[in-house]
Design an enzyme around this catalytic site. Structure first.
Site, PDB file in Angstrom:
ATOM      1  N   SER A  47      17.972  46.895  49.581  1.00  0.00           N
ATOM      2  CA  SER A  47      17.349  45.949  50.498  1.00  0.00           C
ATOM      3  C   SER A  47      16.107  46.571  51.136  1.00  0.00           C
ATOM      4  CB  SER A  47      18.372  45.569  51.565  1.00  0.00           C
ATOM      5  OG  SER A  47      17.911  44.459  52.276  1.00  0.00           O
ATOM      6  N   GLU A  65      28.028  50.621  58.349  1.00  0.00           N
ATOM      7  CA  GLU A  65      27.563  49.307  57.926  1.00  0.00           C
ATOM      8  C   GLU A  65      28.491  48.214  58.464  1.00  0.00           C
ATOM      9  OE1 GLU A  65      27.980  48.249  53.753  1.00  0.00           O
ATOM     10  OE2 GLU A  65      26.197  46.984  53.900  1.00  0.00           O
ATOM     11  N   SER A 119      34.759  39.077  44.771  1.00  0.00           N
ATOM     12  CA  SER A 119      34.603  37.656  44.462  1.00  0.00           C
ATOM     13  C   SER A 119      35.850  36.871  44.848  1.00  0.00           C
ATOM     14  CB  SER A 119      34.339  37.488  42.964  1.00  0.00           C
ATOM     15  OG  SER A 119      35.509  37.825  42.251  1.00  0.00           O
ATOM     16  N   GLU A 151      37.771  35.297  43.018  1.00  0.00           N
ATOM     17  CA  GLU A 151      38.856  35.588  42.070  1.00  0.00           C
ATOM     18  C   GLU A 151      39.527  36.924  42.395  1.00  0.00           C
ATOM     19  OE1 GLU A 151      35.791  34.563  41.294  1.00  0.00           O
ATOM     20  OE2 GLU A 151      36.240  32.538  40.589  1.00  0.00           O
TER      21      GLU A 151
END
Lengths: 403, 378
Positions: free
Chosen positions: A167, A250, A381, A383
């Site tokens: 980033s 973070e 994710s 899933e």
């Protein structure tokens, strides 16, 4: 180190100072999405940044010798509160990329005195922007399988490899990168954390354009890039413990927001009434949309109630409720569905990419809708979350299916 | 589960162990096979009275313990898991709520102690047609002398065959669909002109159709001012809905537990079927839906206890979200059990049938989604 034990006195001091020094032209500026220079207040912004930096209040808990103010956590909280109360903001963290929130605290913990003196003042003043080279194309969730090589060349390491999702890499001055320094060791044992300047021939960045348009993310390529040995953070081949600590910072930084809280946006159902219209009895004119909208509002409420139930249950209990594991998926579903409903209700006004036929809100809704698709991908994710629930929470066996 | 007080934890443990030991689903099955008009076992009901559950919502001055709605909900959930049949919900939950909210002082002192000691069984007579639409109440109440004459009929009245007293929603003025003009009456079951017929439903519980043919009641039977019961009726119904939410959580949680157990034991293709990702993910989705539903169900009871001003929203949220979860869960209970789930010998069918009755009572999820939207002004 505290200058006063009286927080009330300190509060008055901070409040007076902010009143006296925060330029009124900057009031209401959203530093996360607006550029001070394009708004014509660039000089005021720089002046405010310098004043706050000189005071050490951009990073109030850092030691004075490294550009902080040597204050306690309660005092730092007072500064945050008074800055927010005045409608001001702390410009320094966003100006440093990952500097204030992640790199600085990790240097304070792992750095040598020379490293602290070299790197911290630039972060504390907001002048040096940092990015982090962590993920690689083939090392996402499985970060420890990273392949970027760093070879010992005497005074320096020579880096070769590719980082992704770095980033702000294209505008950063320095990078903290995890690299493989011992290819023969087990994967977590051969990693080191190095710091290197971005302005050198061996470093190349390429911004990643997402489906939502431009993004702060980059690909970063190291072709014989050079990191001085004096910029090795922590011990050689002990980078995994450095990066674990970095990621804890973070997570901590993600729980607090920089500026004052935003005023609540117009409720979705009120927006819907404007775009869709209502029947005589006040119902939304599109009955199908109305019912899907109410389902989404109910799902959002159910999510919020679950968060507060978990918080209530966790009080005084060691085992936090199993319900916590479902929150990521439920939050994602509510947010993504809400974004879809927003576009749907906007109709022909919900398709704009740019231009003045569309309001800022309408354009933003399109970008938010697209960017929101990432929610069910990052951080494990949807899933993967269901795998975790079925195995870790419900105790179902490992899948026996192949492929 | 919400953060419970020590007393609530004790009651939960007591209800759970009593229900699984004394009224397991096998007892319900046996009762179903006999098919009595009064669809519960007398010893079960007596034991509930002895344990004090009939007084949970009753103020102490009338012999109750006044422990509140979350506490009662905890009991209803545990009974829901075993499909335990009794008039506890109709009488000590809905009936007591109605008396406390709408009854006169005379009503309270006459009837609440009888609800607590089990000598009276109250029930709410509200619905008249195929849909739950309180405002469409048409059963007529005409003033006559020092009282009223009731004419009309009520359907799907809970424990209607066992009830000693009916709390009847009647239209004393206006026409069906009007918000104003509703009144509530307490009508003893033996009143002349009142007749009831058992309704045999798929869940084998006690329901009746109740006919009112020129039933004369004194004005002292009227709960609160005439024509103005619409608002308090909504408050009573909301409490009933939150109670159903609690029972539905129990039915759904048990269906989930049975299904999860089957996923871990049933083998096909040489592996337990829970190791197939399609089923693992389905179980994860059902678990998530259950946890979200639980938050809504418990929040409704807590909102009532704290007398918040968003009880109506919370109760509609509960009835809709818990109802949706239980609907899907009861279907998956059958589907994941496969052929065995289709047999009457296995319990899955009993839960499926009970689930559908609970889902529709006092408003199905669609009713409550519409109501939630109206409460939010769209």
């Amino acid at each position: 180190m505290t200058e006063t034990n009286n927080l009330d006195g300190f509060r008055t001091e901070v409040s007076d100072w902010v009143q006296a020094n925060f330029p009124s032209t900057l009031k209401g500026l959203d530093i996360m999405s607006e550029s001070p220079s394009t708004k014509g207040v660039g000089a005021d912004f720089s002046a405010w940044q310098k004043k706050l930096g000189d005071k050490g209040w951009g990073t109030p808990t850092w030691p004075k010798e490294y550009g902080g103010a040597g204050l306690s956590d309660p005092e730092a909280k007072v500064i945050r509160q008074e800055i927010a109360k005045a409608g001001a903001f702390n410009p320094i963290p966003p100006m440093t990329g990952m500097g204030v929130t992640m790199v600085g605290p990790t240097i304070l913990e792992y750095g040598t005195d020379e490293q602290k003196a070299k790197h911290l003042p630039g972060i504390a003043s907001g002048e040096v922007r940092w990015c982090l080279g962590l993920s690689e194309p083939n090392a996402g969730s499985d970060l420890a399988s990273l392949a970027t090589k760093a070879v010992d060349e005497g005074d320096a390491f020579i880096l070769n490899g590719q980082k992704i999702w770095t980033s702000g890499a294209h505008i950063s001055h320095w990078c903290g990168a995890v690299v493989r320094t011992d290819p023969k060791a087990k994967k977590r044992d051969g990693i080191s954390f190095v710091m290197l300047p971005m302005d050198q021939p061996g470093v190349e960045t390429r911004p990643i354009k997402l489906i939502a348009g431009s993004s702060p993310f980059c690909e970063t390529f190291f072709n014989d890039a050079r990191a001085e040995k004096t910029d090795l953070l922590g011990d050689l081949n002990d980078g995994w413990s450095v990066v674990k600590r970095l990621l804890q910072h973070e997570r901590q930084s993600q729980t607090s927001s920089p500026g004052a809280p935003k005023v609540d946006a117009e409720p979705l159902q009120e927006q819907a009434k404007r775009y869709v219209g209502t029947e005589e009895d006040g119902r939304l004119a599109d009955p199908d949309l109305r019912l899907r909208l109410v389902r989404n509002l109910m799902d959002g409420e159910a999510h919020k109630l679950t968060v507060s139930r978990i918080t209530a249950e966790a009080r005084g209990k060691v085992n936090v409720s199993a319900a916590a594991s479902i929150l990521k998926n439920s939050m994602t579903r509510v947010a993504q569905t809400k974004a879809e409903l927003t576009l749907e209700m906007m109709g022909h006004q919900g398709v704009g990419w740019e231009g003045n036929q569309f309001t800022d809100d309408e354009l933003q809704s399109v970008r938010d809708w697209l960017f929101g698709k990432a929610m069910s991908i990052y951080g494990g994710s949807a899933e993967i979350q269901n795998n975790i629930i079925s195995k870790n929470i419900l105790g179902l066996p490992e899948t026996t299916q192949q492929g | 589960m919400a953060a419970l007080t020590e007393e609530q934890t004790l009651i939960k443990d007591q209800a759970a162990s009593w229900a699984s030991a004394e009224t397991p689903v096998a007892k319900f099955r046996a009762m179903r096979n006999e098919g009595p008009e009064q669809a519960f076992a007398q010893p079960t009901w007596s034991a509930m009275v002895d344990m004090g559950w009939t007084g949970i919502l009753v103020p102490e001055e009338y012999g109750g313990s006044d422990l509140g709605y979350l506490t009662f909900g905890i009991v209803l959930e545990e009974l829901g898991k075993q499909l335990t049949a009794s008039p506890l919900f109709a009488s000590a939950y809905v009936g007591a709520s109605a008396l406390v909210l709408a009854g006169t002082d005379a009503h309270k002192s006459e009837y609440l102690p009888k609800i607590v000691d089990g000598s009276a069984i109250f029930t709410l007579a509200i619905d008249e047609g195929p849909r739950h639409t309180p405002l469409r109440t048409a059963l007529k109440a005409e003033a006559k002398g020092d009282g009223y004459v009731l004419s009309g009929s009520k359907t799907l009245v809970l424990e209607g065959m066992a009830a000693t007293h009916f709390i009847v929603a009647a239209r004393s003025s206006g026409k069906a669909g009007d918000a104003a003009g509703l009144s509530l009456f307490i009508v003893p079951a033996e009143t002349a002109g009142l007749s009831r017929t058992q309704m045999k439903t798929m869940d084998s519980r006690g329901y009746a159709e109740v006919q009112f043919e020129s039933v004369e009641v004194p004005s002292s039977a009227l709960m609160g001012p005439a024509d103005q019961a619409g608002e308090v009726l909504d408050e009573i119904l909301d409490r009933a809905r939150a109670g159903l939410g609690a029972e539905m959580l129990g039915v759904g949680a048990q269906a989930f537990a049975m299904t999860l157990d089957y996923l871990k034991t049933r083998k096909q293709f040489g592996a337990v079927i829970g190791s197939f990702q399609a089923l693992g993910h389905r179980a994860a989705e059902l678990f998530a839906a259950m946890e979200l539903a639980r938050s809504c169900g418990e929040a409704a009871l807590q909102e009532i206890d704290s007398q918040s001003n968003s009880v109506a929203k919370a109760c509609s949220l509960s009835k809709a979200k818990v109802g949706d979860f239980m609907h899907e869960m009861s279907n998956q209970l059958i589907q994941i059990h496969g052929g065995i789930g289709m047999t009457d010998e296995f319990d899955a069918g009993l839960y499926l049938k009970r689930a559908r009755l609970l889902e529709g009572l006092y408003g199905n999820p669609a009713y409550h989604r519409d109501r939630y939207a109206r409460l939010l002004g769209f």
